[in-house]
Design an enzyme around this catalytic site. Structure first.
Site, mmCIF file in Angstrom:
data_model
loop_
_atom_site.group_PDB
_atom_site.id
_atom_site.type_symbol
_atom_site.label_atom_id
_atom_site.label_comp_id
_atom_site.label_asym_id
_atom_site.label_seq_id
_atom_site.Cartn_x
_atom_site.Cartn_y
_atom_site.Cartn_z
ATOM 1 N N ASP A 52 0.826 -1.210 0.000
ATOM 2 C CA ASP A 52 0.000 0.000 0.000
ATOM 3 C C ASP A 52 0.865 1.267 0.000
ATOM 4 O O ASP A 52 2.067 1.208 0.260
ATOM 5 C CB ASP A 52 -0.870 0.041 1.261
ATOM 6 C CG ASP A 52 -1.905 -1.059 1.273
ATOM 7 O OD1 ASP A 52 -2.264 -1.562 0.191
ATOM 8 O OD2 ASP A 52 -2.362 -1.415 2.381
ATOM 9 N N TYR A 115 6.614 -9.723 6.694
ATOM 10 C CA TYR A 115 6.618 -8.280 6.959
ATOM 11 C C TYR A 115 7.145 -8.025 8.367
ATOM 12 O O TYR A 115 6.945 -8.836 9.265
ATOM 13 C CB TYR A 115 5.197 -7.714 6.879
ATOM 14 C CG TYR A 115 4.657 -7.530 5.483
ATOM 15 C CD1 TYR A 115 4.730 -6.301 4.843
ATOM 16 C CD2 TYR A 115 4.047 -8.585 4.796
ATOM 17 C CE1 TYR A 115 4.220 -6.115 3.567
ATOM 18 C CE2 TYR A 115 3.537 -8.410 3.511
ATOM 19 C CZ TYR A 115 3.619 -7.171 2.906
ATOM 20 O OH TYR A 115 3.121 -6.997 1.637
#
Lengths: 267, 267
Positions: A52, A115
């Site tokens: 994003d 992540y």
């Protein structure tokens, strides 16, 4: 011939990975420069993790297919890594470019994405402020690690995800663990794949518990929901970095890609 | 009562340390907030290293004198570190606030300032791009360390400094050494004090030699000049960080401050 790219970027000045008309995106930047260096009309990148806006990457992986007229030696003579290094702005780096093994697909062959969410609950090095989120409440890292186990395994993570028509949030969470590294808390989250905003919501939910505002049963109940939960704070993008993408041994690349594609279609 | 502050900041969004009317500076930001928290008209900070626009700090030291009406317990009850952390923007952090020992002067008691210049001659983590300068030519770190010795000791560094009326550039360089730390080259430079733009020019000159464009005799001759040398590139501010400031044992603080003040006046 398929080409694999290993990519790092700082997300602050990008509107995310995916091309959007009129906006600066990592995909847009890379496709533009690759097409120029290859002297072809267009290059289409397929990526492992569509990050994003504002999210960083250190171990992003993408692929594209070379135009048919290119031979292996043509490709090697291009010296793409060196030439991209000269032209790309300082917030995106292509670390490695290599011919991909047969069956490789940056998106569908991947078996995990890892992540790290970086946050600080006290003072921290302002030079790191671009990739660390500040939180006000003290974080109980031990408690966080104790409760995070309930999230592991195959679940429908819809409570943690922004709604996308036709998409499911059924994923296998393989790892959730936090540790203090100096002044920073690093929360590592690994899954076969992630749905939209999922890591930032998982982090937000875990921090609610680690700050004593919610308990483990609240966290557990989130997994039973069939809709997005408004009680979960979505953490700021700047704390999140895609650190690595995992692939199976070369001989399993094609099989894995076929399986993953079928699963996506079933969903 | 004198108060010592240990400060870190990211320089990108500041016009340097020193207050300038209408511009955002570290001194301005801190003096404004300290005056508010102390509920007094003004606070005047004295600093160890007046960093230029864009230069970062991890170990900056400053002091100010508490208004007379404050007692030690008044000061402690203020909890200044915690309250500053709440109000300061994320690019400046006051790590520690303490009552200074007798004779302490952040500027004049200091016996050394240590800066690190960070650069990369290849690809590097874009998350570090805010504090690492990119150079095109490969850097021979071994050669750099071999030649840097000629700069050590007491010299007139005027060739490396922007002219300032009435100021001299006679300084004692205590350490110059470079090492590769992962993808980054860290050049550490330590002296009793530095003149304006001196570290960035020293770095620029050493890189001319380390890239093979100049030799050791050119570097050595710079020390004999009596004016600024236009052949020395001044490296970008963003690669430079003030890492630490050194002070003598408490019993020598006053003597050192007196000596340093006299030297400045002789200059």
């Amino acid at each position: 011939m398929r080409v694999r790219l290993d990519i790092s970027y700082a997300g602050a000045a990008f509107h995310g990975w995916a091309t959007q008309r009129g906006l600066r995106t990592v995909q847009g930047e890379l496709e533009t420069w690759l097409a120029r260096l290859l002297r072809c009309d267009a290059v289409a990148l397929t990526v492992a993790g569509r990050t994003d806006a504002g999210v960083h990457a250190r171990g992003q992986v993408a692929h594209f297919d070379l135009p048919e007229e290119f031979s292996v030696s043509d490709f090697e003579e291009l010296e793409l890594v060196r030439r991209l290094d000269r032209v790309l702005p300082s917030d995106v780096v292509v670390r490695k470019i290599s011919l991909a093994p047969p069956g490789f697909d940056a998106r569908f062959s991947a078996i995990w994405r890892r992540y790290v969410y970086r946050l600080a609950d006290g003072t921290f090095d302002p030079l790191a402020a671009g990739y660390v989120a500040k939180v006000i409440s003290p974080v109980d890292v031990t408690l966080l690690n104790q409760v995070s186990g309930v999230l592991l395994g195959l679940h429908d993570f819809v409570a943690f995800c922004k709604y996308r028509s036709g998409a499911t949030a059924i994923r296998t969470l393989q790892r959730v663990s936090a540790e203090r590294v100096g002044e920073i808390i690093e929360l590592t989250v690994q899954a076969d794949a992630f749905a939209h905003s999922m890591v930032r919501s998982l982090t937000g939910a875990l921090l609610q518990v680690a700050a004593g505002r919610r308990d483990e049963s609240w966290l557990k109940a989130l997994l039973d929901r069939s809709d997005r939960c408004g009680e979960i704070p979505v953490m700021p993008a700047k704390g999140l970095t895609l650190e690595a993408v995992g692939y199976p041994p070369d001989c399993e690349l094609e099989q894995r890609a076929t399986q993953a594609r079928m699963l996506r279609e079933l969903n």
